[in-house]
Design a protein around this motif. Structure first.
Motif, PDB file in Angstrom:
ATOM      1  N   ILE A 157      37.671 -95.244   3.851  1.00 50.63           N
ATOM      2  CA  ILE A 157      38.275 -94.341   4.830  1.00 50.63           C
ATOM      3  C   ILE A 157      39.547 -93.710   4.270  1.00 50.63           C
ATOM      4  O   ILE A 157      39.792 -92.509   4.449  1.00 50.63           O
ATOM      5  CB  ILE A 157      38.566 -95.087   6.150  1.00 50.63           C
ATOM      6  N   PHE A 210      29.509 -94.290   5.296  1.00 43.00           N
ATOM      7  CA  PHE A 210      30.382 -94.631   6.419  1.00 43.00           C
ATOM      8  C   PHE A 210      29.637 -95.489   7.437  1.00 43.00           C
ATOM      9  O   PHE A 210      30.146 -96.522   7.887  1.00 43.00           O
ATOM     10  CB  PHE A 210      30.908 -93.353   7.073  1.00 43.00           C
ATOM     11  N   THR A 221      30.485 -99.307   8.240  1.00 46.02           N
ATOM     12  CA  THR A 221      31.019 -99.621   9.571  1.00 46.02           C
ATOM     13  C   THR A 221      30.115-100.582  10.323  1.00 46.02           C
ATOM     14  O   THR A 221      30.578-101.310  11.206  1.00 46.02           O
ATOM     15  CB  THR A 221      31.207 -98.347  10.422  1.00 46.02           C
TER      16      THR A 221
END
Length: 412
Positions: free
Chosen positions: A367, A393, A397
């Motif tokens: 990030i 991502f 996540t």
């Protein structure tokens, strides 16, 4: 029978995910098929396994795409808006796919994460090395290759063409992934092999000489070293970071890029360097944003309002280049105003908080790296950027968000 079918279908997901991590070697049309395949096997597994759809994960990670769809209703150029939404489609496809997995599925996929990361690293290396060797053998001298290779990769490789910004981004992300592989492997020859791959990636990173990627990688590398608690593990990474910084300063091509920061001015007052062009664009974008700060101009009109402003201000360099905002955050402000920007920032910040909470170190660095990169480029507005950002991502996540207990105190 249902358990066996579920186990077989998650293995198909594993194969499709591995293909996506290696998909940089696929031409753009085949890459779309790979994404479609991943979506199909994810849906198939969802229905075979009887999983519960993770609504919170989906809406959190697809928030900005939802806002952009809404902006289509007040866009004048609907055709362009639909084209842009298709380009942004990865921002909803990957949240949708990962929302269909269970905690057990995520655990299974994470047991194979080093396989995915290595496939990405090796394919990024091949994506750079193969055309370099081909054009060196058939067209240019070595010195000419060092000078012309970034433009060659943009213009002369057909459906594999990619701008140096994205090539540099991929090299940097592959280097970030490699440090985690280095921690996981203990075989001497595997370590040496991975270090050789890293050296190749660094060479290409220096050839592309993109400041955003080099700054982002340097900051992330420094943070990675700070995360290490044992001095014995710090030293090799520290030496590597110092070596990279020395190379950046010593090589004229990269040093000159950073010397642009000594004098930043508008292009109509100074030289049309990449830094001055961005500085001028940001000033123009600021005026455009202030005219419609809450809802922006819509996904169909965000490019035209910027280029119209270039025409109005009569800035030849920007008129000829028809530049985008060169800042992903500013671009979201132009598309959907504060609403779109807050949606995207909320996704990043909430996931960052949970990454810290569950010690998801790779996601933290990921990030931060992309946050830095997005300050200078519209990373999500080309296939080479948005597909891989959304894939990585959502994969990263999932480790954090699926670890959050539900209202019964049990993990999903």
């Amino acid at each position: 029978m249902d358990i066996t079918r579920s186990q077989n279908s998650i293995k198909l997901v594993d194969g499709a995910l591995l293909l996506l991590f290696a998909s940089i070697l696929l031409p753009s049309n085949i890459k779309s098929i790979a994404i479609g395949l991943f979506a199909v096997v994810s849906c198939t597994h969802f229905f075979r396994s009887g999983n519960t759809f993770n609504t919170k994960f989906f809406f959190l990670n697809s928030a900005v795409f939802t806002v952009m769809v809404f902006t289509l209703f007040y866009s004048d150029n609907l055709e362009y808006g639909v084209q842009r939404l298709i380009m942004f489609l990865s921002l909803v496809v990957f949240p949708l796919c990962f929302s269909m997995y269970s905690q057990r599925d995520i655990n299974f996929l994470y047991r194979n994460k080093y396989k995915y990361l290595f496939s990405y690293i090796i394919t990024v290396v091949l994506f750079n090395v193969i055309p370099f060797l081909w054009f060196y053998i058939t067209h240019y001298s070595f010195i000419e290759m060092l000078e012309h290779f970034p433009m060659t990769m943009k213009l002369n490789v057909g459906k594999y063409g990619m701008h140096a910004i994205y090539l540099s981004m991929h090299c940097s992300v592959a280097l970030i992934f490699s440090v985690y592989l280095l921690q996981a492997i203990s075989t001497k020859w595997k370590i040496i092999g991975l270090i050789v791959l890293d050296l190749i990636l660094i060479c290409f990173l220096l050839i592309y000489a993109k400041k955003g990627s080099m700054i982002g990688l340097t900051i992330v590398a420094f943070l990675f070293i700070l995360f290490r608690r044992k001095k014995i593990t710090i030293r090799p990474y520290l030496f590597a970071l110092i070596g990279l910084m020395v190379l950046i300063v010593a090589i004229p091509r990269t040093r000159d890029k950073f010397l642009e920061f000594k004098k930043i001015e508008a292009v109509y007052e100074g030289a049309p360097t990449s830094t001055n062009i961005r500085y001028t664009i940001y000033n123009v974008a600021k005026d455009v944003i202030l005219d419609s700060p809450i809802l922006g101009y819509g996904v169909g009109d965000f490019r035209s309002v910027l280029t119209d402003k270039y025409q109005e201000l009569e800035i030849p360099v920007l008129q000829e280049g028809r530049y985008n905002a060169h800042n992903q955050f500013l671009s979201f402000l132009i598309i959907g105003g504060v609403v779109a920007l807050l949606a995207f920032l909320s996704t990043l910040i909430i996931n960052f908080i949970f990454a810290v909470r569950f010690n998801n170190e790779l996601l933290i660095l990921f990030i931060i790296f992309y946050g830095i990169l997005m300050l200078t480029d519209n990373i999500l507005e080309k296939e080479a950027g948005v597909v891989y950002f959304s894939l990585f991502f959502n994969f990263l996540t999932a480790k954090s968000l699926f670890a959050i207990p539900n209202h019964n105190g049990l993990k999903r």
